[in-house]
Design a protein around this motif. Structure first.
Motif, PDB file in Angstrom:
ATOM      1  N   HIS A 151      -3.199 -45.165 -14.155  1.00 54.12           N
ATOM      2  CA  HIS A 151      -4.357 -44.577 -14.830  1.00 54.12           C
ATOM      3  C   HIS A 151      -3.865 -43.562 -15.866  1.00 54.12           C
ATOM      4  O   HIS A 151      -3.069 -42.680 -15.546  1.00 54.12           O
ATOM      5  N   GLU A 153      -5.643 -40.989 -18.708  1.00 57.38           N
ATOM      6  CA  GLU A 153      -6.967 -40.492 -19.060  1.00 57.38           C
ATOM      7  C   GLU A 153      -6.889 -39.236 -19.917  1.00 57.38           C
ATOM      8  O   GLU A 153      -5.847 -38.584 -19.997  1.00 57.38           O
ATOM      9  N   SER A 192      -9.503 -46.622 -26.774  1.00 53.49           N
ATOM     10  CA  SER A 192      -9.763 -45.647 -25.717  1.00 53.49           C
ATOM     11  C   SER A 192     -11.282 -45.429 -25.666  1.00 53.49           C
ATOM     12  O   SER A 192     -11.923 -45.370 -26.713  1.00 53.49           O
ATOM     13  N   THR A 194     -15.047 -44.088 -23.231  1.00 50.00           N
ATOM     14  CA  THR A 194     -15.711 -43.481 -22.088  1.00 50.00           C
ATOM     15  C   THR A 194     -17.156 -43.972 -22.053  1.00 50.00           C
ATOM     16  O   THR A 194     -17.601 -44.702 -22.952  1.00 50.00           O
ATOM     17  N   HIS A 205     -17.019 -40.692 -16.387  1.00 45.11           N
ATOM     18  CA  HIS A 205     -15.588 -40.688 -16.074  1.00 45.11           C
ATOM     19  C   HIS A 205     -14.838 -40.153 -17.285  1.00 45.11           C
ATOM     20  O   HIS A 205     -15.407 -39.995 -18.373  1.00 45.11           O
ATOM     21  N   ASN A 206     -13.583 -39.868 -17.111  1.00 44.04           N
ATOM     22  CA  ASN A 206     -12.751 -39.425 -18.217  1.00 44.04           C
ATOM     23  C   ASN A 206     -12.572 -40.539 -19.244  1.00 44.04           C
ATOM     24  O   ASN A 206     -12.859 -41.717 -18.969  1.00 44.04           O
ATOM     25  N   VAL A 208     -10.796 -43.321 -20.852  1.00 38.12           N
ATOM     26  CA  VAL A 208      -9.773 -44.261 -20.387  1.00 38.12           C
ATOM     27  C   VAL A 208      -8.917 -44.630 -21.593  1.00 38.12           C
ATOM     28  O   VAL A 208      -9.397 -45.241 -22.537  1.00 38.12           O
ATOM     29  N   ASP A 212      -3.817 -47.250 -20.613  1.00 46.05           N
ATOM     30  CA  ASP A 212      -4.164 -47.321 -19.202  1.00 46.05           C
ATOM     31  C   ASP A 212      -4.004 -48.752 -18.675  1.00 46.05           C
ATOM     32  O   ASP A 212      -4.326 -49.716 -19.367  1.00 46.05           O
ATOM     33  N   CYS A 267     -14.322 -50.125 -14.596  1.00 44.34           N
ATOM     34  CA  CYS A 267     -15.190 -48.953 -14.429  1.00 44.34           C
ATOM     35  C   CYS A 267     -16.552 -49.357 -13.885  1.00 44.34           C
ATOM     36  O   CYS A 267     -17.112 -48.687 -12.996  1.00 44.34           O
TER      37      CYS A 267
END
Length: 625
Positions: A151, A153, A192, A194, A205-206, A208, A212, A267
């Motif tokens: 992971h 983040e 990237s 979210t 969530h953070n 990603v 990742d 997710c």
């Protein structure tokens, strides 16, 4: 001698702390540092936070970036912070920006354009004048988080806070107010993402990160599934019947972690509240530019530009719209959560006054590699931009239509300006900076700056070959089970030979990309312009020119993504009437001319290197990445 390594040099540390798994709320993982995470933004920093006293009230000097050049920090300085998250082989200069000080006394050099560049390990904003000279800079590090293995983040709240700080800091560093800045362009890392609540704006969530690998199991399972393979075989048959290259491209398509699709599916499967709110139509999705626009406009905008959307894996660059195929096949990305897709130079309006203290017009939003292509002034079909940073990216301007590839090159949108829509084909070779930094970590050299002189101290690699496959080998080989390491080491091998082998491997991967691009493109490849932090290595650039057999141009400012997004925002706002006013502003720092004799010798070594690549291929039972 055959030395193989599967160390976590692909952006992941070898060990991870923390065991927090997915939850219904925000993740609060343990922070870890990794030396390779500092390279993705072109400049490698020494781990310091570049404080701008004007914006944060600190007593430190204002942002210590000189004339926009963020890649010249002394390696010994970087070495002092070996365990910091922003450690590497370049970075900020050690004095304030002298140019910005003069902005207070010659405002006639305006109008001014702000360029916000959101990279993997740092966020920076640069204020430029009409001559594209830097007037002010502010930079903040981005902390990568590793809550559990695989992971990667970023805390979205901390990221947005850093974005606001660098915008205000760069404007203050230029001696200006926000009202004196005509427009701002935003360039972001791609892929990237979210998700957040439509009702509260809070993230589920953070962020990603693109690097990742949490969805590796999903990627492997889906690539092997009949539901995915049968359509591929059907498309192969359709290609045989119709000759349509699009069917051929789909027939060789494979899912990868770098695409958003499988990570978003992970997710949705593992965060219950997200899954529930998607079912109620209350969840929103966005890659970084979408998330930042949503926050900067206080929820007014939920949009993505096409350069970023095209990198998700569920946008169709041929139809220029979200594709229904991934939704049908994987059940991912329902329309209710997707942003509206708009032009690179869409009328985004201004930031909400309460966010920065005053409204600031947003004139452009674009993905980082697209910004680099434009900033390198690769404006004609066949122009090539090479970015040497975390990886090696080769982007080719393909004109007014997307490129259909069977070798693993990605058809993407380059930019949109008015009625003009330009596409590009992108090939990537991973582990460029990771390989160089790994060489330092194992003691081949004390400083990354030493690599050029060390490599040039020997005429060849002495039979040593290096395979830069910490995260597999991408296009055109597409072997993600390959191992990394040296082969051909003898009793006579020296540090210089091993160092030269590392640099040669980077150049050889560029040659593979270049040959495949030439084979697929129905037009000649023209100018090749190189940028990025690793492009400051003269020995590597000369090797690349020699083995490619073409001249390479390196601009004075290797941070072309900043330059590109500033140009596009300024053109959209009327700072420049057209590109003819920008052409005289390009400054080439050095041209690397190919040497035929050195090129022939390198190509002979490359033939041996390709044997090594076969030897290291298919080494692991599962994909490295």
């Amino acid at each position: 001698m055959d030395v193989r390594r599967r160390a976590g040099a692909s952006g992941q540390p070898d060990t991870h702390s923390g065991s927090e798994g997915p939850s219904e709320g925000r993740l609060r993982p343990t922070v870890e540092s990794s030396e390779t995470q500092s390279v993705g933004d072109g400049a490698m920093t020494d781990g310091r936070t570049d404080k701008c006293s004007d914006c944060v009230g600190e007593s430190e000097a204002m942002c210590d970036v000189r004339s926009g050049n963020t890649s010249n920090v002394d390696e010994s300085t970087a070495a002092r912070s070996e365990n910091t998250p922003n450690e590497g082989a370049g970075g900020t200069a050690d004095s304030p920006n002298p140019t910005s000080r003069s902005a207070q006394s010659d405002a006639h050099r305006g109008p001014f354009v702000a360029a916000l560049d959101v990279g993997t390990t740092s966020v920076r904003c640069v204020v430029l004048d009409r001559r594209l000279e830097v007037r002010g800079v502010c930079r903040r590090p981005v902390q990568l988080l590793y809550p559990v293995p695989e992971h990667v983040e970023i805390d979205p709240d901390q990221l947005f806070e850093a974005v606001c700080e660098v915008i205000k800091g760069a404007v203050a560093d230029a001696g200006l107010t926000l009202q004196q800045v005509t427009t701002m362009g935003i360039s972001t890392q791609r892929s990237s993402f979210t998700t957040w609540s439509r009702d509260t704006g809070r993230c589920y969530h953070n962020v990603v990160c693109w690097s990742d690998r949490r969805a590796s199991g999903l990627v492997k399972a889906w690539n092997a599934s009949l539901m995915f393979r049968v359509p591929a075989h059907v498309c192969w048959l359709l290609h045989k019947v119709t000759g349509n290259p699009r069917f051929q491209a789909v027939s060789v398509l494979r899912l990868m972690n770098a695409q958003v699709t499988m990570r978003l599916l992970w997710c949705m499967q593992n965060i219950p509240v997200l899954r529930e709110d998607i079912g109620r139509g209350r969840a929103l999705f966005g890659t970084l530019e979408t998330f930042l626009l949503y926050r900067l406009t206080a929820g007014r905008l939920h949009v993505s530009d096409r350069t970023n959307a095209a990198a998700t894996g569920f946008f169709d660059p041929y139809l220029m719209q979200w594709s229904g195929y991934p939704r049908f096949l994987f059940g991912v990305a329902p329309p209710s959560m997707l942003p509206e897709v708009v032009s690179t130079t869409y009328d985004f309006g201004s930031t909400a006054p309460e966010v920065l203290g005053a409204p600031l017009k947003i004139g452009c939003v674009i993905g980082d590699q697209s910004a680099s292509l434009f900033g390198a002034e690769c404006w004609q079909r066949g122009d090539v931009a090479v970015t040497l940073g975390t990886g090696s990216f080769m982007d080719v301007n393909t004109g007014d239509r997307p490129h259909t590839s069977v070798r693993g090159f990605y058809p993407a949108v380059a930019w949109e300006l008015g009625e003009e829509v330009v596409f590009m084909a992108e090939g990537a070779a991973g582990d460029t900076a990771a390989s160089v930094l790994w060489g330092r970590r194992i003691g081949l050299y004390d400083a990354v700056e030493d690599t050029a002189a060390l490599a040039e101290s020997v005429p060849d690699a002495g039979g040593v070959r290096f395979v830069p496959a910490f995260s597999g080998i991408a296009a055109p080989v597409n072997d993600f089970k390959a191992a990394a390491g040296f082969i051909g080491i003898s009793a006579e091998s020296s540090r210089a030979h091993l160092t030269r082998a590392i640099l040669q491997a980077i150049a050889f991967r560029l040659r593979q990309l270049y040959d495949s691009m030439r084979a697929e493109c129905a037009f000649p490849l023209r100018h090749i312009r190189v940028s990025g932090g690793v492009a400051r290595n003269d020995a590597l650039c000369q090797m690349a020119a020699d083995v490619l057999g073409v001249r390479l141009e390196r601009p004075r400012d290797v941070e072309t993504s900043v330059r590109g997004v500033a140009m596009l925002a300024g053109l959209a706002a009327g700072v420049w009437r057209d590109r003819s006013e920008l052409e005289p502003l390009r400054q080439t720092e050095r041209v690397f001319e190919p040497d035929p004799s050195r090129g022939a010798a390198l190509r002979a070594e490359m033939a041996e290197w390709e044997r090594a690549l076969q030897r290291f291929g298919e080494w692991y039972p599962d994909d490295v990445k």
